[in-house]
Write a protein that holds these residues in place. Structure first.
Motif, mmCIF file in Angstrom:
data_model
loop_
_atom_site.group_PDB
_atom_site.id
_atom_site.type_symbol
_atom_site.label_atom_id
_atom_site.label_comp_id
_atom_site.label_asym_id
_atom_site.label_seq_id
_atom_site.Cartn_x
_atom_site.Cartn_y
_atom_site.Cartn_z
ATOM 1 N N ALA A 58 -12.001 2.253 -2.807
ATOM 2 C CA ALA A 58 -10.712 1.975 -2.187
ATOM 3 C C ALA A 58 -9.972 0.882 -2.955
ATOM 4 N N VAL A 94 -7.103 1.344 0.692
ATOM 5 C CA VAL A 94 -6.650 2.715 0.481
ATOM 6 C C VAL A 94 -7.704 3.496 -0.299
ATOM 7 N N ARG A 98 -0.055 4.592 -2.272
ATOM 8 C CA ARG A 98 -0.976 5.309 -1.407
ATOM 9 C C ARG A 98 -1.321 6.689 -1.917
ATOM 10 N N ALA A 115 0.818 -1.213 0.000
ATOM 11 C CA ALA A 115 0.000 0.000 0.000
ATOM 12 C C ALA A 115 0.845 1.252 0.000
ATOM 13 N N SER A 116 2.011 1.238 0.655
ATOM 14 C CA SER A 116 2.836 2.436 0.750
ATOM 15 C C SER A 116 3.342 2.896 -0.604
ATOM 16 N N GLY A 154 -3.779 7.117 5.892
ATOM 17 C CA GLY A 154 -4.498 7.017 4.629
ATOM 18 C C GLY A 154 -4.931 5.638 4.226
ATOM 19 N N ALA A 155 -4.835 4.660 5.104
ATOM 20 C CA ALA A 155 -5.247 3.298 4.775
ATOM 21 C C ALA A 155 -5.975 2.679 5.955
ATOM 22 N N ALA A 208 -4.681 -3.814 3.371
ATOM 23 C CA ALA A 208 -4.771 -2.356 3.464
ATOM 24 C C ALA A 208 -5.776 -1.879 2.429
#
Length: 225
Positions: A101, A145, A21, A17-18, A63-64, A143
Motif C-alpha cells: 500500500a 492505498v 488512487r 490519496a485521491s 479504495g483506501a 490514507a
C-alpha cells in the motif's frame, strides 16, 4: 505521535490519496476480496520494514484505508511511502490477505482530510465534540492505498507463520494487584497445600498417639503378670 510521511530526498508531504488512487490499482478479483476484508473487519496490521507490525483501527473508503494516529489515539511510527498491510478473516480471525500500500498523509483543511475525518469520527463510538480540532492540531490522518496483486491470499500463503515477540510496554501490576474473590490461582493453590500439610500432620500425630497408648497397655499387662 506519527510523523508525516515525507519523501526522504525532498522532504515533501505525500500527494493526496485521491490524486494517486488509480495508480497500480488492485485487479478486479483482488479488489473484491480486498474490499470485503476491509469492510468486514475494522482492524488491520501495518508491516513497516525494519520495525514490528502495528495493529491499526481503520475505515475503508473508496479504495483506501483511513487511519488516525497521535496523542489520544492509536500509536503508529513514522510510515515510509510504502508499507505492507495484513488483513484478517472476520470468520476465523486468521491471516487472509497481505497487500502492498502507498502511504498518503492528508493535510488538515483539504477536501480529502475533511472527508476522511468525517468518516473516522462517524465510526467512533466514543468520539467527542472537539475530536476534529484535536486531530487537526495534534494527530495524523493517513490514507493507505493498496496497489498491485496481493502478496498473500487464500491458497497462496508464505511458509512462515508471521509470529513475533510481544511488543515492549510500560504497563505493570507489580505495585498493586486487583483483588480477586477467593484469591488468585497461585494463592488458592498455596492455601490448599497448607491445608493438606496440616491434615497430614494431624493424621501423623493421631497415629503416634495410638502407638503410645498401645505400648502403655502392653507395659501395664506385663507388670500385672
Amino acid at each position: 505521535m506519527s510523523e508525516r510521511a515525507t519523501d526522504k530526498a525532498t522532504g515533501q508531504v505525500s500527494e493526496p490519496a485521491s490524486e494517486q488512487r488509480d495508480a497500480g490499482a488492485v485487479g478486479p478479483v483482488g479488489a473484491a476480496l480486498l474490499g470485503e476484508a476491509m469492510t468486514k473487519s475494522g482492524l488491520l496490521w501495518i508491516e513497516v520494514e525494519g520495525d514490528r507490525t502495528w495493529p491499526a483501527w481503520h475505515v475503508w473508503d473508496d479504495g483506501a484505508a483511513l487511519v488516525v494516529s497521535g496523542p489520544g489515539e492509536q500509536p503508529l511510527p513514522w510510515l515510509p511511502p510504502e508499507v505492507r498491510i495484513i488483513l484478517r478473516s472476520k470468520d476465523t480471525g486468521g491471516r487472509l490477505l497481505t497487500v502492498r500500500a502507498h502511504v498518503h498523509v492528508l493535510e488538515p483543511g483539504t477536501p480529502e482530510w475533511e472527508r476522511a475525518t468525517g468518516l473516522l469520527r462517524a465510526s467512533r463510538l466514543n468520539s467527542v465534540d472537539d475530536s476534529l480540532t484535536r486531530w487537526a492540531a495534534e494527530c495524523t490522518v493517513t490514507a493507505l492505498v493498496p496497489f498491485d496483486s496481493p502478496l498473500e491470499s487464500p491458497g497462496a500463503y508464505a511458509a512462515h507463520d508471521h509470529r513475533e515477540p510481544p511488543a515492549r510496554t510500560g504497563a505493570t501490576t507489580t505495585t498493586w494487584r486487583p483483588w480477586h474473590w477467593g484469591g488468585r490461582g497461585e494463592e488458592k493453590a498455596e492455601r490448599k497445600r497448607a491445608r493438606d500439610e496440616a491434615k497430614a500432620g494431624r493424621r501423623a500425630a493421631k497415629e503416634r498417639a495410638k502407638l503410645r497408648k498401645k505400648r502403655q497397655r502392653r507395659g501395664t499387662r506385663r507388670q500385672g503378670r
